[in-house]
Scaffold this motif. Structure first.
Motif, PDB file in Angstrom:
ATOM      1  N   GLY A  91       0.994  -1.421  -0.462  1.00 20.31           N
ATOM      2  CA  GLY A  91       0.125   0.117  -0.301  1.00 20.31           C
ATOM      3  C   GLY A  91       0.609   1.037   0.276  1.00 20.31           C
ATOM      4  N   ILE A  92       2.615   0.818  -0.314  1.00 20.21           N
ATOM      5  CA  ILE A  92       3.194   2.173  -0.341  1.00 20.21           C
ATOM      6  C   ILE A  92       3.201   3.044  -1.316  1.00 20.21           C
ATOM      7  CG2 ILE A  92       5.123   3.347   0.648  1.00 20.21           C
ATOM      8  CD1 ILE A  92       5.428   1.099   2.225  1.00 20.21           C
ATOM      9  N   PRO A  93       2.130   4.329  -2.017  1.00 20.88           N
ATOM     10  CA  PRO A  93       2.641   4.737  -3.168  1.00 20.88           C
ATOM     11  C   PRO A  93       3.806   5.279  -3.876  1.00 20.88           C
ATOM     12  CG  PRO A  93       1.966   5.957  -1.743  1.00 20.88           C
ATOM     13  CD  PRO A  93       2.393   5.107  -0.924  1.00 20.88           C
ATOM     14  N   PRO A  94       3.610   5.299  -5.114  1.00 22.72           N
ATOM     15  CA  PRO A  94       5.414   5.569  -5.702  1.00 22.72           C
ATOM     16  C   PRO A  94       5.399   7.251  -5.074  1.00 22.72           C
ATOM     17  CG  PRO A  94       4.358   5.687  -6.858  1.00 22.72           C
ATOM     18  CD  PRO A  94       2.914   5.017  -6.071  1.00 22.72           C
ATOM     19  N   LYS A  95       7.206   7.563  -5.206  1.00 21.28           N
ATOM     20  CA  LYS A  95       6.889   9.315  -4.392  1.00 21.28           C
ATOM     21  C   LYS A  95       6.711  10.393  -5.680  1.00 21.28           C
ATOM     22  CE  LYS A  95      12.094   7.614  -3.076  1.00 21.28           C
ATOM     23  NZ  LYS A  95      12.824   7.996  -2.842  1.00 21.28           N
ATOM     24  N   PRO A  96       5.993  10.667  -5.289  1.00 22.79           N
ATOM     25  CA  PRO A  96       4.775  11.843  -5.878  1.00 22.79           C
ATOM     26  C   PRO A  96       5.982  12.754  -6.669  1.00 22.79           C
ATOM     27  CG  PRO A  96       4.737  13.009  -3.585  1.00 22.79           C
ATOM     28  CD  PRO A  96       5.876  11.264  -3.649  1.00 22.79           C
ATOM     29  N   ASP A  97       4.807  13.419  -7.719  1.00 25.02           N
ATOM     30  CA  ASP A  97       5.789  14.538  -8.255  1.00 25.02           C
ATOM     31  C   ASP A  97       5.683  15.922  -8.042  1.00 25.02           C
ATOM     32  OD1 ASP A  97       3.088  16.044  -8.427  1.00 25.02           O
ATOM     33  OD2 ASP A  97       3.112  14.947 -10.904  1.00 25.02           O
ATOM     34  N   ALA A  98       6.400  16.670  -8.605  1.00 23.86           N
ATOM     35  CA  ALA A  98       6.826  17.695  -7.132  1.00 23.86           C
ATOM     36  C   ALA A  98       5.637  18.653  -6.763  1.00 23.86           C
ATOM     37  CB  ALA A  98       7.655  18.883  -8.051  1.00 23.86           C
ATOM     38  N   ASN A  99       4.442  18.661  -8.162  1.00 30.35           N
ATOM     39  CA  ASN A  99       3.179  19.188  -7.344  1.00 30.35           C
ATOM     40  C   ASN A  99       2.607  18.508  -6.242  1.00 30.35           C
ATOM     41  OD1 ASN A  99       3.904  21.359  -9.933  1.00 30.35           O
ATOM     42  ND2 ASN A  99       2.496  20.100 -11.684  1.00 30.35           N
ATOM     43  N   VAL A 100       2.327  17.510  -6.878  1.00 25.32           N
ATOM     44  CA  VAL A 100       1.794  16.547  -5.677  1.00 25.32           C
ATOM     45  C   VAL A 100       2.439  17.242  -4.490  1.00 25.32           C
ATOM     46  CG1 VAL A 100       1.046  14.485  -4.287  1.00 25.32           C
ATOM     47  CG2 VAL A 100       0.888  15.170  -7.260  1.00 25.32           C
ATOM     48  N   GLN A 101       3.819  16.492  -4.166  1.00 26.25           N
ATOM     49  CA  GLN A 101       4.482  17.223  -2.863  1.00 26.25           C
ATOM     50  C   GLN A 101       4.985  18.182  -2.878  1.00 26.25           C
ATOM     51  OE1 GLN A 101       8.779  15.612  -3.174  1.00 26.25           O
ATOM     52  NE2 GLN A 101       9.528  17.023  -1.851  1.00 26.25           N
ATOM     53  N   ALA A 102       4.428  19.092  -3.452  1.00 26.37           N
ATOM     54  CA  ALA A 102       4.305  20.796  -2.668  1.00 26.37           C
ATOM     55  C   ALA A 102       2.948  20.811  -2.136  1.00 26.37           C
ATOM     56  CB  ALA A 102       4.845  21.578  -4.018  1.00 26.37           C
ATOM     57  N   ALA A 103       1.805  20.057  -2.278  1.00 29.03           N
ATOM     58  CA  ALA A 103       0.443  20.277  -2.507  1.00 29.03           C
ATOM     59  C   ALA A 103       0.572  19.606  -1.131  1.00 29.03           C
ATOM     60  CB  ALA A 103      -0.624  20.149  -3.100  1.00 29.03           C
ATOM     61  N   TYR A 104       1.416  18.279  -1.070  1.00 32.20           N
ATOM     62  CA  TYR A 104       0.859  17.523   0.550  1.00 32.20           C
ATOM     63  C   TYR A 104       1.795  18.922   1.874  1.00 32.20           C
ATOM     64  CZ  TYR A 104       3.129  13.855   3.629  1.00 32.20           C
ATOM     65  OH  TYR A 104       2.606  13.223   4.888  1.00 32.20           O
ATOM     66  N   VAL A 105       3.108  19.193   1.294  1.00 33.63           N
ATOM     67  CA  VAL A 105       4.393  19.886   2.453  1.00 33.63           C
ATOM     68  C   VAL A 105       3.036  21.811   2.848  1.00 33.63           C
ATOM     69  CG1 VAL A 105       6.155  20.988   2.747  1.00 33.63           C
ATOM     70  CG2 VAL A 105       6.147  19.241   1.449  1.00 33.63           C
ATOM     71  N   ARG A 106       2.289  21.746   1.849  1.00 32.82           N
ATOM     72  CA  ARG A 106       1.674  23.240   2.097  1.00 32.82           C
ATOM     73  C   ARG A 106       0.373  22.556   3.491  1.00 32.82           C
ATOM     74  NH1 ARG A 106       2.413  24.038  -3.372  1.00 32.82           N
ATOM     75  NH2 ARG A 106      -0.078  23.199  -3.494  1.00 32.82           N
ATOM     76  N   ALA A 107      -0.035  21.537   2.789  1.00 37.30           N
ATOM     77  CA  ALA A 107      -0.991  20.787   3.632  1.00 37.30           C
ATOM     78  C   ALA A 107      -0.159  20.574   5.237  1.00 37.30           C
ATOM     79  CB  ALA A 107      -1.714  20.264   3.221  1.00 37.30           C
ATOM     80  N   LEU A 108       0.602  20.073   5.620  1.00 34.83           N
ATOM     81  CA  LEU A 108       1.133  19.764   6.796  1.00 34.83           C
ATOM     82  C   LEU A 108       1.771  21.318   7.503  1.00 34.83           C
ATOM     83  CD1 LEU A 108       3.051  16.451   5.702  1.00 34.83           C
ATOM     84  CD2 LEU A 108       1.045  16.199   6.707  1.00 34.83           C
ATOM     85  N   ASP A 109       2.354  21.782   6.152  1.00 30.76           N
ATOM     86  CA  ASP A 109       2.640  23.129   7.059  1.00 30.76           C
ATOM     87  C   ASP A 109       1.012  24.411   7.834  1.00 30.76           C
ATOM     88  OD1 ASP A 109       5.495  23.213   6.423  1.00 30.76           O
ATOM     89  OD2 ASP A 109       5.604  23.836   4.930  1.00 30.76           O
ATOM     90  N   ALA A 110       0.111  23.637   6.796  1.00 28.88           N
ATOM     91  CA  ALA A 110      -1.110  24.047   7.603  1.00 28.88           C
ATOM     92  C   ALA A 110      -1.300  24.225   8.921  1.00 28.88           C
ATOM     93  CB  ALA A 110      -2.096  24.209   6.412  1.00 28.88           C
ATOM     94  N   ILE A 111      -0.853  22.341   9.244  1.00 33.26           N
ATOM     95  CA  ILE A 111      -1.104  21.973  10.493  1.00 33.26           C
ATOM     96  C   ILE A 111      -0.379  22.538  11.302  1.00 33.26           C
ATOM     97  CG2 ILE A 111      -1.152  19.976  11.640  1.00 33.26           C
ATOM     98  CD1 ILE A 111      -1.912  18.601   8.150  1.00 33.26           C
ATOM     99  N   SER A 112       0.761  21.933  10.916  1.00 35.68           N
ATOM    100  CA  SER A 112       1.839  22.779  12.219  1.00 35.68           C
ATOM    101  C   SER A 112       2.872  22.860  11.257  1.00 35.68           C
ATOM    102  CB  SER A 112       1.997  22.242  13.266  1.00 35.68           C
ATOM    103  OG  SER A 112       3.187  22.355  14.292  1.00 35.68           O
ATOM    104  N   PRO A 113       3.635  24.123  11.138  1.00 37.10           N
ATOM    105  CA  PRO A 113       4.964  24.027  10.414  1.00 37.10           C
ATOM    106  C   PRO A 113       6.211  23.134  10.741  1.00 37.10           C
ATOM    107  CG  PRO A 113       4.312  26.345  10.431  1.00 37.10           C
ATOM    108  CD  PRO A 113       3.558  25.661  11.682  1.00 37.10           C
ATOM    109  N   THR A 114       6.087  23.057  12.001  1.00 38.26           N
ATOM    110  CA  THR A 114       7.245  22.215  12.789  1.00 38.26           C
ATOM    111  C   THR A 114       7.233  20.397  12.703  1.00 38.26           C
ATOM    112  OG1 THR A 114       5.664  21.663  14.758  1.00 38.26           O
ATOM    113  CG2 THR A 114       7.174  23.416  14.875  1.00 38.26           C
ATOM    114  N   ILE A 115       5.762  20.175  11.819  1.00 43.90           N
ATOM    115  CA  ILE A 115       5.642  18.577  10.994  1.00 43.90           C
ATOM    116  C   ILE A 115       6.984  18.504   9.876  1.00 43.90           C
ATOM    117  CG2 ILE A 115       4.279  16.749   9.988  1.00 43.90           C
ATOM    118  CD1 ILE A 115       1.782  19.003  11.750  1.00 43.90           C
ATOM    119  N   VAL A 116       6.860  19.345   9.361  1.00 47.05           N
ATOM    120  CA  VAL A 116       7.893  18.834   7.828  1.00 47.05           C
ATOM    121  C   VAL A 116       9.805  20.324   8.576  1.00 47.05           C
ATOM    122  CG1 VAL A 116       8.733  19.922   5.404  1.00 47.05           C
ATOM    123  CG2 VAL A 116       5.860  19.767   6.071  1.00 47.05           C
TER     124      VAL A 116
END
Length: 148
Positions: A61-86
């Motif tokens: 169930g582990i997906p392949p590494k995301p492309d740059a756009n998906v990774q950026a959106a994911y990191v933004r979502a984590l930063d919105a939760i807390s900047p300390t996560i990333v």
């Protein structure tokens, strides 16, 4: 996570062993005087472990590494939760998220376990709360493993 690392290591070792076993031809029909050239044997050794690793990850169930756009959106979502996560370590956050997809796959009917393992996986220098783990899990599902 240790189980995942152990399982992936076992796959790599098995793949290396299969590569070392040869072509499967009857050794009596092959010329023993002519060793294979480096050019013909090198690609099989370097490319072989990647495919079994990707297949093992997909089965778990582990997906392949995301492309740059998906990774950026994911990191933004984590930063919105807390900047300390990333905390500037995007590759680590993506790796942990991909592992969380494996948890979702392994425990599809146990949301509490998914949240608990996500909380453990993303806690480090800064502890992640249960509420944050819920939000992280949502971000993981939205961006990294939407099929789950």
């Amino acid at each position: 996570m240790r189980r995942t690392v152990t399982a992936l290591s076992a796959v790599l070792i098995a793949a290396a062993g299969l590569t070392a076993c040869g072509s499967g031809k009857d050794s009596s029909t092959e010329s023993k005087a002519t060793p294979p050239t480096a050019a013909s044997s090198a690609p099989a050794t370097t490319a072989a472990p990647q495919k079994p690793l990707a297949e093992a990850e997909a089965r778990n169930g582990i997906p392949p590494k995301p492309d740059a756009n998906v990774q950026a959106a994911y990191v933004r979502a984590l930063d919105a939760i807390s900047p300390t996560i990333v905390g500037g370590k995007e590759d680590r956050a993506v790796s942990r998220g991909r592992d969380a997809c494996g948890t979702i796959h392994s425990f599809p009917n146990d949301h509490a376990k998914q949240v608990n393992l996500t909380q453990q996986r993303f806690s480090g220098a800064h502890q992640v709360t249960t509420e944050q783990a819920e939000k992280i899990l949502t971000a993981v599902q939205t961006h990294l493993c939407p099929k789950h």
